[in-house]
Scaffold this active site. Structure first.
Site, PDB file in Angstrom:
ATOM      1  N   GLU A 217       0.809  -1.220   0.000  1.00 22.43           N
ATOM      2  CA  GLU A 217       0.000   0.000   0.000  1.00 22.43           C
ATOM      3  C   GLU A 217       0.840   1.266   0.000  1.00 22.43           C
ATOM      4  O   GLU A 217       0.488   2.253  -0.635  1.00 22.43           O
ATOM      5  CB  GLU A 217      -0.923  -0.007   1.218  1.00 22.43           C
ATOM      6  CG  GLU A 217      -1.870   1.168   1.305  1.00 22.43           C
ATOM      7  CD  GLU A 217      -2.861   1.185   0.152  1.00 22.43           C
ATOM      8  OE1 GLU A 217      -3.024   2.256  -0.444  1.00 22.43           O
ATOM      9  OE2 GLU A 217      -3.458   0.147  -0.145  1.00 22.43           O
ATOM     10  N   GLU A 218       1.968   1.254   0.720  1.00 24.82           N
ATOM     11  CA  GLU A 218       2.707   2.491   0.943  1.00 24.82           C
ATOM     12  C   GLU A 218       4.152   2.484   0.455  1.00 24.82           C
ATOM     13  O   GLU A 218       4.741   3.542   0.285  1.00 24.82           O
ATOM     14  CB  GLU A 218       2.721   2.819   2.450  1.00 24.82           C
ATOM     15  CG  GLU A 218       1.373   2.758   3.129  1.00 24.82           C
ATOM     16  CD  GLU A 218       0.380   3.796   2.606  1.00 24.82           C
ATOM     17  OE1 GLU A 218       0.750   4.607   1.740  1.00 24.82           O
ATOM     18  OE2 GLU A 218      -0.780   3.775   3.058  1.00 24.82           O
ATOM     19  N   SER A 617     -10.087  11.373  -0.921  1.00 19.11           N
ATOM     20  CA  SER A 617      -9.078  10.733  -0.100  1.00 19.11           C
ATOM     21  C   SER A 617      -8.349  11.811   0.700  1.00 19.11           C
ATOM     22  O   SER A 617      -8.960  12.465   1.520  1.00 19.11           O
ATOM     23  CB  SER A 617      -8.146   9.893  -0.963  1.00 19.11           C
ATOM     24  OG  SER A 617      -7.534   8.914  -0.191  1.00 19.11           O
ATOM     25  N   ASP A 692     -14.609   0.228   1.651  1.00 16.15           N
ATOM     26  CA  ASP A 692     -13.266   0.805   1.508  1.00 16.15           C
ATOM     27  C   ASP A 692     -12.334   0.191   2.551  1.00 16.15           C
ATOM     28  O   ASP A 692     -12.587   0.279   3.749  1.00 16.15           O
ATOM     29  CB  ASP A 692     -13.358   2.318   1.695  1.00 16.15           C
ATOM     30  CG  ASP A 692     -12.106   3.059   1.258  1.00 16.15           C
ATOM     31  OD1 ASP A 692     -11.018   2.466   1.301  1.00 16.15           O
ATOM     32  OD2 ASP A 692     -12.226   4.237   0.870  1.00 16.15           O
ATOM     33  N   HIS A 724     -12.336   2.144  -2.277  1.00 10.56           N
ATOM     34  CA  HIS A 724     -11.759   3.497  -2.295  1.00 10.56           C
ATOM     35  C   HIS A 724     -11.905   4.146  -3.668  1.00 10.56           C
ATOM     36  O   HIS A 724     -11.772   5.356  -3.801  1.00 10.56           O
ATOM     37  CB  HIS A 724     -10.285   3.436  -1.886  1.00 10.56           C
ATOM     38  CG  HIS A 724      -9.724   4.754  -1.460  1.00 10.56           C
ATOM     39  ND1 HIS A 724     -10.254   5.487  -0.423  1.00 10.56           N
ATOM     40  CD2 HIS A 724      -8.689   5.482  -1.936  1.00 10.56           C
ATOM     41  CE1 HIS A 724      -9.566   6.601  -0.268  1.00 10.56           C
ATOM     42  NE2 HIS A 724      -8.615   6.632  -1.176  1.00 10.56           N
TER      43      HIS A 724
END
Length: 750
Positions: A217-218, A617, A692, A724
């Site tokens: 994800e990051e 977001s 989400d 999302h």
């Protein structure tokens, strides 16, 4: 919320023009035979895509004779098939038809989540593939199974087991296909035979060969295993998510609710326990890599040196202020620190993929140590800076080791453009631009850096792709995609309005860039404003000269002026520009957006009482913070999928900028959107997907509950079953414009 995603939710990207302009421009003149159709919401979400068919995942075959790509079907823009273009004759053919070959089976939950992390959750058919090194076959994952396609059109199914296969690749020497199944790593001979399970303890909270949630994800790391050159060894990550807190996430759908007990590492809570092992291709001889005495670290990147004798491992500290490059002996697992990167006191380290281990033992490395992202060469313990200046190297496109030449993407020629450049290792900072001014470019190269695949766009031209030689000279079009009769956007060209660019100063004197699109201006008339914002760190910039989503043109067709800026704290302008947001989310971005609002309101063609704001977001979070901080400034606000309490978001993203909530509680309290919710007095529309798992739905329910408890009126629209990416839905935009029509008194007919 990482790089690609807080942006990708639903960014309205305006269309750029090559030259700066101080005043709004009028629509480009249309050819006499241009069909003059107004854009509609229905057409924006229909097939084919208005930007034209865009090939994805372009790769040259090992011998360079074929250029393969994934292409959407004309009647189903989200379904991709595998195509090949003969680089000598220019002839194209479909290699794998996803409808004819695929089983149609439902994907496993693990693969669905991986796709969501990779931002391809809405794609169908073939989303990835891998060439065999001999160039005779291609590995094609499809509908949860693996297929091997040969160049004569034959397709052989390799796997039939339930549960699906994750992270499939062909090994570097072509001997094996490897994949993860049921949380363990498997290896299967490419020539045929039974798959062998190399790890056995993957079950429950233990995973082998996968990337953990925050890595996907990051950290832009999608896999958890790495083959050595020659197929001799595999480095394999093992992680245990037992320490990670369990979050009960209700995926609320139209036909019911599914409850997931999801392990989610919220800021300030434990991460997974990560270990790294090296083993032979048959699973024997496993050795554990020494990652140091502190278990609370991030496994950032793993690579082999070209000779396969050394494993290079990037170890990042939990606070993301220190990164060690470890040199690992694969036979023993023993590690030593090759070099260390450290951030400034009020800063952090951005991870990068712009590096390359070289055959001579040196390393090409991107660092922000001088305040801007630049390329360096590390050899024999010494550093040589290869690029320099107040601009940023974004990525490394190719390396020609024989000639000692590097090819990279950067913004040396201006903050709003992106180009391909080259530099010789022997002549640092002597830089050659290989792409034309006035375009936003991306590029990739084959492994030998003998040819370039360039994808570019500008204001009047959606993304087009061409094959070039090493000087940048175009050899042939891969996808010219000209907006001529037959192109999906051609019927709407007459209504296309140009984008203007400009700049103004932030409170501290920093230059901020804006982009604006206006309807054809009528003297004396005042226009409402659709003011989009994002504002977050760690992502690509918004204000560029590239073609993006025509939604902005639709906004303008409804009579709005479309407007947005890149505020301090955002990426691609150097560390000092980005570091303004350190321990201070929801502050400097809000100040800069306010300055932008004041600037746009001062323009003679703007109705200052009708400036509406929209964000998704991080942008949704910004809407709330902007309304809280400056009541009465904005006529209305739309907040999509917002983070409302940073303690609810994940460790790697949140702690990078905000620190540990236990140690930096004051910063978290001031940055959250819940505390000042009762200060909102302007019309608000809150939108969120009810399934989400990135910015979890709890963020919006918590905010809604706070608003209700404070008796503050607002409107909301929640979407059952949507994730999302809920904003990619026609109903969302119908709701948004209905809301604006009611609150601003605007109205436009389809």
């Amino acid at each position: 919320m990482p790089k690609s995603w807080l942006l990708a939710g639903v960014m309205l990207a305006a269309l750029a023009i090559p030259a700066m302009a101080a005043e709004p421009a009028t629509a480009p003149a249309a050819a006499a035979d241009t069909a003059s159709r107004p854009l509609t919401l229905k057409r924006l979400f229909a097939s084919p895509d208005l930007a034209g068919a865009q090939p994805r995942a372009l790769k040259l075959s090992p011998d360079g004779t074929l250029l393969t790509s994934l292409r959407p079907r004309p009647d189903e823009k989200d379904r991709l098939d595998l195509w090949a273009l003969d680089t000598k004759t220019g002839k194209e053919r479909m290699l794998v038809d996803s409808k004819k070959v695929g089983s149609g089976a439902e994907l496993s939950e693990a693969e669905k989540m991986q796709r969501e992390r990779a931002r391809v959750g809405g794609s169908k058919g073939i989303i990835a593939y891998d060439w065999a090194p001999d160039g005779k076959s291609i590995l094609v994952p499809l509908d949860g199974d693996l297929y091997l396609a040969t160049l004569d059109g034959r397709v052989t199914r390799l796997t039939t087991m339930p549960g699906g296969e994750l992270n499939p690749v062909i090994s570097p020497a072509g001997g094996f296909v490897s994949f993860v199944r049921d949380q363990n790593l498997f290896v299967q001979p490419l020539a045929g035979g039974t798959a062998k399970q190399l790890t056995t303890t993957g079950a429950g909270t233990v995973h082998w060969g996968e990337a953990e949630f925050v890595a996907q994800e990051e950290m832009d790391r999608r896999t958890g295993y790495w083959w050595s050159p020659g197929d001799a060894r595999i480095a394999v990550e093992k992680f245990d998510e037992a320490p990670v807190g369990v979050v009960t996430r209700a995926a609320i759908g139209a036909d019911g609710t599914r409850v997931y007990e999801q392990r989610y590492p919220s800021a300030g809570t434990p991460n997974v326990l990560v270990e790294l092992y090296v083993m032979s291709a048959d699973g024997s001889g496993q050795v554990k890599v020494d990652l140091g005495s502190d278990p609370d670290i991030y496994l950032a990147r793993v690579n082999w040196t070209p000779d396969g004798k050394t494993l290079l491992v990037q170890r990042e500290t939990r606070d993301q202020k220190t990164l060690d490059m470890l040199r690992v002996d694969p036979a023993t697992g023993k590690s030593t620190v090759l070099f260390t990167e450290k951030s400034g006191e009020r800063s952090w380290l951005n991870l990068t993929d712009a590096y390359r281990p070289m055959r001579d033992g040196s390393l090409i490395w991107r660092s922000e140590r001088d305040g801007y992202g630049h390329l360096y060469r590390f050899a024999h313990g010494k550093w040589i800076q290869l690029t320099k200046g107040p601009w940023v190297v974004q990525s490394l496109a190719g390396v020609d080791e024989a000639k000692g030449r590097l090819y990279f993407i950067g913004n040396k020629d201006g903050a709003l453009e992106q180009h391909l450049y080259s530099v010789d290792i022997a002549h640092p900072n002597v830089i050659t631009r290989l792409t034309e001014l006035g375009w936003w470019n991306n590029a990739t190269m084959d492994s030998a850096a003998s040819r370039i695949i360039v994808t570019r766009s500008n204001a009047t031209q959606p993304a087009q792709t061409y094959l070039a030689d090493i000087t940048g000279k175009r050899l042939s079009w891969v996808n010219e995609n000209a907006v001529v009769p037959g192109h999906p956007y051609y019927p709407y060209l007459a209504h296309h309005q140009a984008t203007t660019y400009g700049s103004f100063k932030a409170a501290d004197g920093t230059t901020l860039y804006y982009e604006m699109i206006t309807p054809p201006l009528v003297e004396g008339k005042k226009y409402p404003v659709f003011f989009e914002h994002y504002g977050g760190p760690g992502t690509g910039q918004q204000v560029t000269r590239g073609w993006q989503n025509p939604m902005a043109q639709y906004v303008v067709s409804r009579g709005y002026v479309y407007f947005r800026i890149d505020n301090r704290g955002s990426y691609n302008r150097g560390k000092a520009f980005e570091d303004h947001i350190y321990r201070a989310m929801g502050t400097v971005e809000v100040e800069d957006q306010l300055a932008a609002a004041k600037w746009i309101k001062s323009q003679p063609f703007i109705d200052p009482d009708k400036v509406a704001i929209y964000g998704w977001s991080y942008g949704g979070y910004m809407t709330l913070k902007m309304l809280e901080a400056n009541p009465g400034v904005y006529a209305a606000g739309i907040s999509g999928a917002p983070v409302t309490k940073w303690e609810l978001y994940d460790t790697h993203y949140t702690e990078r900028y905000m620190g540990d909530p236990k140690k930096d509680a004051k910063a978290y309290a001031s940055s959250d959107a819940l505390g000042d919710a009762d200060k909102i007095s302007d019309p608000l529309l809150l939108i969120h997907g009810m399934s989400d798992d990135n910015v979890v739905f709890t963020n919006s329910t918590a905010f809604a509950a706070k608003m209700q408890a404070d008796n503050v009126p607002f409107e909301m629209m929640f979407y059952p079953g949507k994730t999302h990416s809920a904003g990619r839905d026609i109903h969302v935009w119908t709701t948004i414009f209905d809301f604006l029509d009611a609150k601003l008194g605007t109205k436009a007919a389809e």
